[in-house]
Design a protein around this motif. Sequence first.
Motif, mmCIF file in Angstrom:
data_model
loop_
_atom_site.group_PDB
_atom_site.id
_atom_site.type_symbol
_atom_site.label_atom_id
_atom_site.label_comp_id
_atom_site.label_asym_id
_atom_site.label_seq_id
_atom_site.Cartn_x
_atom_site.Cartn_y
_atom_site.Cartn_z
ATOM 1 N N ARG A 133 25.071 -5.160 39.005
ATOM 2 C CA ARG A 133 23.756 -4.948 38.426
ATOM 3 C C ARG A 133 23.873 -4.861 36.904
ATOM 4 O O ARG A 133 24.972 -4.833 36.356
ATOM 5 N N VAL A 134 22.726 -4.781 36.239
ATOM 6 C CA VAL A 134 22.681 -4.606 34.796
ATOM 7 C C VAL A 134 22.033 -3.266 34.488
ATOM 8 O O VAL A 134 20.898 -3.006 34.911
ATOM 9 N N LEU A 135 22.770 -2.405 33.798
ATOM 10 C CA LEU A 135 22.216 -1.141 33.317
ATOM 11 C C LEU A 135 21.692 -1.357 31.897
ATOM 12 O O LEU A 135 22.343 -2.018 31.084
ATOM 13 N N SER A 136 20.547 -0.796 31.610
ATOM 14 C CA SER A 136 19.982 -0.901 30.270
ATOM 15 C C SER A 136 20.191 0.422 29.544
ATOM 16 O O SER A 136 19.516 1.419 29.827
ATOM 17 N N VAL A 137 21.143 0.438 28.625
ATOM 18 C CA VAL A 137 21.456 1.638 27.862
ATOM 19 C C VAL A 137 20.582 1.651 26.614
ATOM 20 O O VAL A 137 20.711 0.791 25.745
ATOM 21 N N THR A 138 19.680 2.616 26.533
ATOM 22 C CA THR A 138 18.696 2.639 25.449
ATOM 23 C C THR A 138 18.754 3.901 24.603
ATOM 24 O O THR A 138 18.081 3.984 23.578
ATOM 25 N N GLU A 139 19.545 4.890 25.012
ATOM 26 C CA GLU A 139 19.589 6.166 24.318
ATOM 27 C C GLU A 139 20.963 6.389 23.699
ATOM 28 O O GLU A 139 21.944 5.748 24.071
ATOM 29 N N ALA A 140 21.022 7.317 22.760
ATOM 30 C CA ALA A 140 22.303 7.632 22.129
ATOM 31 C C ALA A 140 23.305 8.129 23.160
ATOM 32 O O ALA A 140 24.503 7.837 23.073
ATOM 33 N N GLU A 141 22.836 8.880 24.139
ATOM 34 C CA GLU A 141 23.666 9.307 25.272
ATOM 35 C C GLU A 141 22.839 9.178 26.542
ATOM 36 O O GLU A 141 21.699 9.641 26.592
ATOM 37 N N GLN A 142 23.399 8.561 27.554
ATOM 38 C CA GLN A 142 22.633 8.266 28.762
ATOM 39 C C GLN A 142 23.570 8.251 29.955
ATOM 40 O O GLN A 142 24.649 7.650 29.900
ATOM 41 N N THR A 143 23.169 8.921 31.037
ATOM 42 C CA THR A 143 23.982 9.013 32.239
ATOM 43 C C THR A 143 23.289 8.307 33.398
ATOM 44 O O THR A 143 22.077 8.460 33.600
ATOM 45 N N PHE A 144 24.075 7.559 34.157
ATOM 46 C CA PHE A 144 23.596 6.879 35.358
ATOM 47 C C PHE A 144 24.381 7.434 36.544
ATOM 48 O O PHE A 144 25.614 7.484 36.508
ATOM 49 N N THR A 145 23.662 7.854 37.589
ATOM 50 C CA THR A 145 24.303 8.434 38.761
ATOM 51 C C THR A 145 24.164 7.484 39.945
ATOM 52 O O THR A 145 23.046 7.130 40.349
ATOM 53 N N PHE A 146 25.305 7.092 40.521
ATOM 54 C CA PHE A 146 25.330 6.202 41.679
ATOM 55 C C PHE A 146 25.526 7.045 42.933
ATOM 56 O O PHE A 146 26.314 8.009 42.927
ATOM 57 N N VAL A 147 24.844 6.685 43.986
ATOM 58 C CA VAL A 147 24.880 7.476 45.226
ATOM 59 C C VAL A 147 25.548 6.687 46.341
ATOM 60 O O VAL A 147 25.722 5.473 46.256
ATOM 61 N N ASP A 148 25.969 7.450 47.385
ATOM 62 C CA ASP A 148 26.632 6.867 48.564
ATOM 63 C C ASP A 148 27.891 6.110 48.171
ATOM 64 O O ASP A 148 28.142 4.987 48.629
ATOM 65 N N VAL A 149 28.683 6.757 47.318
ATOM 66 C CA VAL A 149 29.949 6.161 46.870
ATOM 67 C C VAL A 149 31.059 6.867 47.643
ATOM 68 O O VAL A 149 31.373 8.026 47.356
ATOM 69 N N PRO A 150 31.673 6.236 48.639
ATOM 70 C CA PRO A 150 32.572 6.936 49.558
ATOM 71 C C PRO A 150 33.923 7.327 48.980
ATOM 72 O O PRO A 150 34.617 8.175 49.553
ATOM 73 N N GLU A 151 34.329 6.735 47.876
ATOM 74 C CA GLU A 151 35.594 7.093 47.233
ATOM 75 C C GLU A 151 35.450 6.889 45.742
ATOM 76 O O GLU A 151 34.526 6.212 45.272
ATOM 77 N N LYS A 152 36.351 7.487 44.994
ATOM 78 C CA LYS A 152 36.273 7.304 43.547
ATOM 79 C C LYS A 152 36.522 5.837 43.216
ATOM 80 O O LYS A 152 37.576 5.290 43.539
ATOM 81 N N PRO A 153 35.569 5.204 42.566
ATOM 82 C CA PRO A 153 35.714 3.772 42.292
ATOM 83 C C PRO A 153 36.373 3.521 40.933
ATOM 84 O O PRO A 153 36.559 4.438 40.128
ATOM 85 N N LEU A 154 36.695 2.262 40.710
ATOM 86 C CA LEU A 154 37.131 1.817 39.395
ATOM 87 C C LEU A 154 36.005 0.953 38.831
ATOM 88 O O LEU A 154 35.639 -0.062 39.428
ATOM 89 N N PRO A 155 35.422 1.361 37.705
ATOM 90 C CA PRO A 155 34.288 0.594 37.185
ATOM 91 C C PRO A 155 34.719 -0.695 36.485
ATOM 92 O O PRO A 155 35.728 -0.718 35.784
ATOM 93 N N SER A 156 33.952 -1.726 36.722
ATOM 94 C CA SER A 156 34.095 -2.991 35.987
ATOM 95 C C SER A 156 32.890 -3.072 35.060
ATOM 96 O O SER A 156 31.759 -3.260 35.511
ATOM 97 N N LEU A 157 33.136 -2.921 33.759
ATOM 98 C CA LEU A 157 32.053 -2.736 32.794
ATOM 99 C C LEU A 157 31.911 -3.921 31.847
ATOM 100 O O LEU A 157 32.896 -4.566 31.494
ATOM 101 N N LEU A 158 30.696 -4.159 31.454
ATOM 102 C CA LEU A 158 30.364 -5.206 30.482
ATOM 103 C C LEU A 158 30.799 -6.590 30.990
ATOM 104 O O LEU A 158 31.378 -7.395 30.276
ATOM 105 N N ARG A 159 30.511 -6.835 32.263
ATOM 106 C CA ARG A 159 30.883 -8.119 32.858
ATOM 107 C C ARG A 159 30.240 -9.272 32.090
ATOM 108 O O ARG A 159 29.094 -9.192 31.664
ATOM 109 N N GLY A 160 31.021 -10.333 31.941
ATOM 110 C CA GLY A 160 30.524 -11.481 31.191
ATOM 111 C C GLY A 160 30.273 -11.174 29.730
ATOM 112 O O GLY A 160 29.637 -11.951 29.031
ATOM 113 N N PHE A 161 30.747 -10.034 29.258
ATOM 114 C CA PHE A 161 30.482 -9.555 27.895
ATOM 115 C C PHE A 161 28.974 -9.578 27.661
ATOM 116 O O PHE A 161 28.456 -10.312 26.808
#
Length: 885
Positions: free
Chosen positions: A518-546
């Motif tokens: 998905r695409v998160l839209s970061v618009t604030e100086a500090e912003q938190t996104f909470t993902f639910v139903d995550v069965p194990e600690k994941p490894l994030p893949s961030l800024l895909r495709g730059f």
Amino acid sequence: MRTEQPKMIYLKDYQAPDYLIDETHLTFELHDDHTLVHTQLVMRRNPELDASLPPLVLDGQALELLAVALGDKELSAGDYQVDDNHLTVHPASASFSLDTSVRIHPETNTALEGLYKSSGMFCTQCEAEGFRKITYYLDRPDVMSRFTTTLSADKLAYPILLSNGNPVASGPEGDDRHWATWEDPFMKPAYLFALVAGDLWCVEDKFTTMSGREVTLRIYVEPENIDKCQHAMTSLQKSMRWDEEVYGREYDLDIFMIVAVNDFNMGAMENKGLNIFNSSAVLARAETATDAAHQRVEAIVAHEYFHNWSGNRVTCRDWFQLSLKEGFTVFRDSGFSADMNSATVKRIQDVAFLRTHQFAEDAGPMAHAVRPESFIEISNFYTLTVYEKGSEVVGMLHTLLGPQGFRKGSDLYFERHDGQAVTCDDFVKAMEDANGVDLTQFKRWYSQAGTPRLAVSEAYDAAAQTYRLTFRQSCPATPDKVDKLPFVIPVAMGLLDSQGRGLSVRLQGEEGDVGTSRVLSVTEAEQTFTFVDVPEKPLPSLLRGFSAPVKLSFPYDRDQLMYLMQHDSDGFNRWDATQQLAVQVLQELIGQHQAGQPLVMDPRLIRALGTVLDNPELDPAMVTELLSLPSEAYLTEISEVADVEAIHAAREFARKQLADSLFDTLWQRYQANRGVSKTTEYVAEAEHFARRALQNIALSYLMLSGRPEVLAAAQEQFANADNMTERLTALAVLVNSPFTAECDAALATFAEQFKDNPLVMDQWFSVQAASPLPGGLARVKALMQHPAFTLKNPNKVRALIGSFAGQNLINFHAADGSGYRFIADLVIQLNATNPQIASRQLAPLTRWRKYDSARQALMKAELERIRASGELSSDVYEVVSKSLA
């Protein structure tokens, strides 16, 4: 020394033109020792302003005024005012005609702006403000006119007479001369005017548009280059079809022409219907042009063609809006190149270039917003920020709106503003209106300079099965502004589980399946996104495709980066993980070198790249990118204080370790690919580009071993290659090897074979200038005496001087400052003949704050010497003064 500071021009001071030009009628009498230009302008008072009749002030530089007439009245010297930059007349009515005659001297025009001569042909370069060197005019992009142009010249010396639009008439003029008239039915600003006269041959073809119209296509070149045009013609036809299919844009004239010119400050120019190209951006044949050159020709042909809509039919209101046409068109040509080749590899190459060069521009004294607030010389703002970062801004709109929403916005933009000169705000407004969104905050990308930084932290709650990502954005101070407001930063992302599978990325409060990316839209100086139903600690893949041009930091360790390399579904992020791993390893080596310790390399990088080499399923082009270590220029850019010697030593050590450890696999891949090359005819297509790229990077690593079988392989490839890609790579590895005798023999053979081909000799210069072996500056100075080199040709300057200062960092940054003195001397010399090229050679010196105190003092001293050297052009003055501020 300059006694008067050039005038700063501000966006806030923009005012609409007092007068408009409905029709422009030009007659050129071309002679070898001068040119006469007769101009008739059909003008009127701008109806959007009041009814008064202020003085008409026309732009003009280096013009010898011969006659002026206002309506039917020829004016005497007391009826007008003329100085070095303007002609002022006093209209007596709201509608009138103005006639002028001037004499100009294209034959002595070394600045290559306006009308000049290149290899015996007349040609023009009017963007940004070159038209004022041709005739008196309102030389600004928001004054649009219909042009009719008549050219008269010697019919033997200049049998081909070209201008914008469609040919309408031609004929003889006495015994020795002839004339031709061209008419452009579309309104255009003066910067899109073009003229060519010369002894040219052409390749002709056709294109049938989506509405069934047949368009004549012609590429004009000097006779000896007629066999090097087919690739450009094929690229043009592909571009025309792609623009119809992807953007719905159809070509509008009966003829489309390209002319190749040897002496040209830029890559190419999109003049309406008559594109003038640097010959390096047109001529391509297997024996004389590399794969990279073929891809460059394809991309530049597409870029200039796409300008027909994004730049010509809809143009920019003022030069502050330059990215309106350039950023948008770079985005369009990148999309085209991605479709013609590997989309992932294209994205990797674009981002590697952006991070290395545009990020450095953002961090330097010439930093400016995509839409700058001020400038002294507009030529200095044809920058990576306007072009490449401007393209990234358009790309973020595409990411936020989606392909369909973006297409709706571009359709509305072209429909709403066809035939107009508009602003970046108008472009964004079309995107807003077409999609019903508010992009007010997004527009900060146009007005705020600098590269935003995005720091990301994580928190996993196993009991609640929630995973939080917190984003903190900031932007460093730039010369124009210290405090920056938050940007809109689209972050394409996914979450990987311990098996490498994608997890659901559903946010708290959402319902249903949202997929694994998905695409998160970061618009604030500090912003938190909470993902639910995550069965194990994941490894994030961030800024895909730059997905945004930012510097992202997340505390990945080396094992996590290796995991992303192996499992991330996003090809760009697999490459980026490799780069991050390599950067960590290289920075560790740099630290060891600085501490005087033996260099010991983390074996995980060797294992990771060994796995890449062993995987036959990977695209060879992708393998090549993964094997390419971060450049010395990029390592310099990410250093707080760049240690030139340590960076060079660390990277060379790492390359040697990889070559020794992976020799057998590299040798196997090289031999397999070279075997195919020997038995396969050259084809300029993506699959073949990829195979040769892997073959050649393998050879460059293998040569580091110094083994005799590799030397023999390089010599065989050099001697027997049927294409420039393989031949030039073999030459480069020999030039950078310890085999001096073999290197000298290859250089001599190459120069003798291609001495009559200027573009190939440019590659010969570049290979030697970029070599990091000791004695780099002495080699460059010796090569400047070679008969194939001249400072008058921008391509030669870029090939030899640009390659030395931009690619050969260990020699350019010699501790004694000799490289800095060399560039300063060159800038002072070029300032008097070609200010645009002079100012562009200054870029390495502008980054003086990046280095240790001793080098800072040496670089700053050379900038001060340039400033004190005499009458500086506005191009050079602006760069030097901002660099020393």
